[in-house]
Design an enzyme around this catalytic site. Structure first.
Site, short mmCIF file in Angstrom:
data_model
loop_
_atom_site.label_atom_id
_atom_site.label_comp_id
_atom_site.label_asym_id
_atom_site.label_seq_id
_atom_site.Cartn_x
_atom_site.Cartn_y
_atom_site.Cartn_z
N LYS A 11 61.35 59.88 77.43
CA LYS A 11 61.99 58.61 77.79
C LYS A 11 62.19 58.54 79.29
O LYS A 11 62.24 59.55 80.00
CB LYS A 11 63.34 58.45 77.07
CG LYS A 11 64.42 59.50 77.40
CD LYS A 11 65.21 59.21 78.64
CE LYS A 11 66.21 60.31 78.96
NZ LYS A 11 66.85 60.14 80.29
N PRO A 94 58.13 67.64 81.07
CA PRO A 94 58.77 68.65 81.93
C PRO A 94 60.10 69.13 81.35
O PRO A 94 60.92 68.32 80.91
CB PRO A 94 58.98 67.90 83.25
CG PRO A 94 57.96 66.81 83.24
CD PRO A 94 57.81 66.40 81.81
N VAL A 95 60.29 70.43 81.35
CA VAL A 95 61.52 71.02 80.80
C VAL A 95 62.67 70.75 81.77
O VAL A 95 62.57 70.99 82.97
CB VAL A 95 61.34 72.53 80.58
CG1 VAL A 95 62.64 73.16 80.10
CG2 VAL A 95 60.23 72.80 79.57
N GLY A 98 65.00 65.40 83.00
CA GLY A 98 65.62 64.08 82.94
C GLY A 98 64.85 63.08 82.11
O GLY A 98 65.11 61.88 82.17
N GLY A 102 64.02 67.85 75.46
CA GLY A 102 64.67 68.59 74.38
C GLY A 102 65.17 67.66 73.30
O GLY A 102 65.05 67.96 72.10
N SER A 103 65.72 66.53 73.69
CA SER A 103 66.19 65.54 72.71
C SER A 103 65.04 64.97 71.91
O SER A 103 65.15 64.75 70.70
CB SER A 103 66.94 64.41 73.41
OG SER A 103 68.13 64.89 74.02
N ASP A 136 71.02 61.89 73.75
CA ASP A 136 69.77 61.13 73.80
C ASP A 136 68.98 61.19 72.50
O ASP A 136 67.97 60.50 72.36
CB ASP A 136 68.86 61.65 74.93
CG ASP A 136 69.38 61.27 76.31
OD1 ASP A 136 70.25 60.38 76.40
OD2 ASP A 136 68.90 61.87 77.30
#
Length: 284
Positions: A11, A94-95, A98, A102-103, A136
Site C-alpha cells: 500500500k 521492501p521490509v 512504510g 508485513g501487514s 494496516d
C-alpha cells in the site's frame, strides 16, 4: 486442495494526517490508503505439524516474529485448527519500508487460510483477528482504495482513482514507526483535512487534484532526520515525476508519473543509485 497461492499487495498513503495523540499513547490518524500492484507471493501448503516459513529474503524472520506466523497462530487458536501448514514467501515489498509489507503478508495469510482450511470466516471476523497483528491489516484485507481512521484499523471503501503510474524508491535504510511517531508534536499535526480534498479529487477522477492533495505529516520530521529519504524524493522529482511523497513513516518514497512509459524510464534512471527501485501502478 493441496496448495494455494495468494498475493499480498503493498500500500501507499495518498494522505496521512496525524489528528491527535490518544491517552493510550497511540495516535488518531486519517489516511487515504491505496493498494499498488507491487506484491509478495505466498504459497500455502499442508505440513505434518506446526508452522514452517520459507522466504526468498534473508531479511524476513521465519519464526513467531513473522506476521505470517502471527496470523496463522491466531487463526489456529480462534478456530481450533490443529493442522500443520507450510508457507513459501516470495518477498518483493521492501521490509520495514512504510508500504505495509508485513501487514499485507498477514492479511493475505488470513484470507488464504480462510479459504485453504474452508473456515467460512466473514471479512469482519478477519478484520478483528488482523487488528491483533497491526493497524494496516484491515486495509490490506479490504484492498483497493479506502479511508482509514481511528488508529488506522477503521476502513471505509472509496471509489478507485484513475490508474496511476507509480515509481517506488527505497534508500535501503530503516525507519522505526514508533520513533517516527515519538518525533511528532502538535505542530506537526494536520488541521486542514487534506484527506477530504483527496477524496473529492478521487471522486472527480481528477489526477491533477490527486497530485495537489498528496500529503504526509511524517514528512515534516522524517525527511530532515533521514537525508537518504529526502534524497530519494528529490531524485524522483528531478527525474521527471509529477510529484513524490513519503509512504507511511518511510523509508519508501513513491512518485506519480504522467505515463507508465515515463514511470519505467524514471525507474531505469534511478535503479543504479538506490538499492530498491520499482515501476508499478495503483491496483483496484
Amino acid at each position: 486442495m493441496t496448495e494455494l497461492t495468494v498475493n499480498a499487495y503493498a500500500k501507499i498513503n495518498l494522505t496521512l494526517e496525524i489528528i491527535r495523540r490518544l491517552p493510550s499513547g497511540y495516535h488518531e490518524i486519517k489516511s487515504v490508503m491505496q493498494q499498488t500492484a507491487l506484491c509478495d507471493d505466498i504459497s500455502i501448503g499442508d505440513a505434518h505439524a506446526g508452522i514452517t516459513i520459507e522466504s526468498s529474503s534473508s531479511n524476513v524472520p521465519r519464526n513467531a516474529r513473522n506476521s505470517i506466523w502471527k496470523a496463522t497462530a491466531l487463526l489456529k487458536e480462534r478456530c481450533g485448527v490443529e493442522r500443520g501448514v507450510k508457507f513459501k514467501l516470495i518477498k518483493r515489498i521492501p521490509v520495514g519500508g512504510g508500504m505495509g509489507g508485513g501487514s499485507a503478508d498477514a492479511a493475505a495469510t488470513l484470507v488464504g487460510l480462510n479459504k485453504f482450511w474452508q473456515l467460512g470466516l466473514s471479512q469482519a471476523e478477519l478484520f478483528e483477528i488482523g487488528q491483533e497483528i497491526g493497524m494496516d491489516v484491515a486495509f490490506c484485507i479490504l484492498g483497493g482504495t479506502a479511508l482509514a481512521t481511528g488508529r488506522g484499523e477503521i476502513v471505509e471503501p472509496l471509489p478507485a482513482p484513475p490508474r496511476l503510474p507509480l515509481v517506488i524508491v527505497n534508500p535501503g535504510i530503516f525507519v522505526s514507526t514508533r520513533a517516527a511517531y515519538e518525533g511528532l508534536n502538535v505542530d506537526n499535526f494536520t488541521f486542514t483535512d487534506q484527506s477530504a480534498q483527496m477524496i473529492a479529487a478521487i471522486e472527480r477522477q481528477d489526477v491533477a487534484g490527486i497530485i495537489a492533495s498528496l500529503h504526509n505529516d511524517f514528512e515534516s520530521t522524517v525527511l530532515d532526520a533521514y537525508p537518504p529519504i529526502a534524497a530519494a524524493k528529490r531524485a524522483l522529482v528531478e527525474a521527471g515525476a509529477e510529484a513524490a511523497l513519503l509512504s507511511g513513516s518511510g523509508a519508501s518514497v513513491f512518485a506519480i508519473a504522467a505515463t507508465e512509459a515515463q514511470a519505467n524510464a524514471i525507474a531505469a534512471a534511478l535503479a543504479p543509485h538506490f538499492p530498491f527501485v520499482c515501476a508499478t501502478h495503483t491496483q483496484i
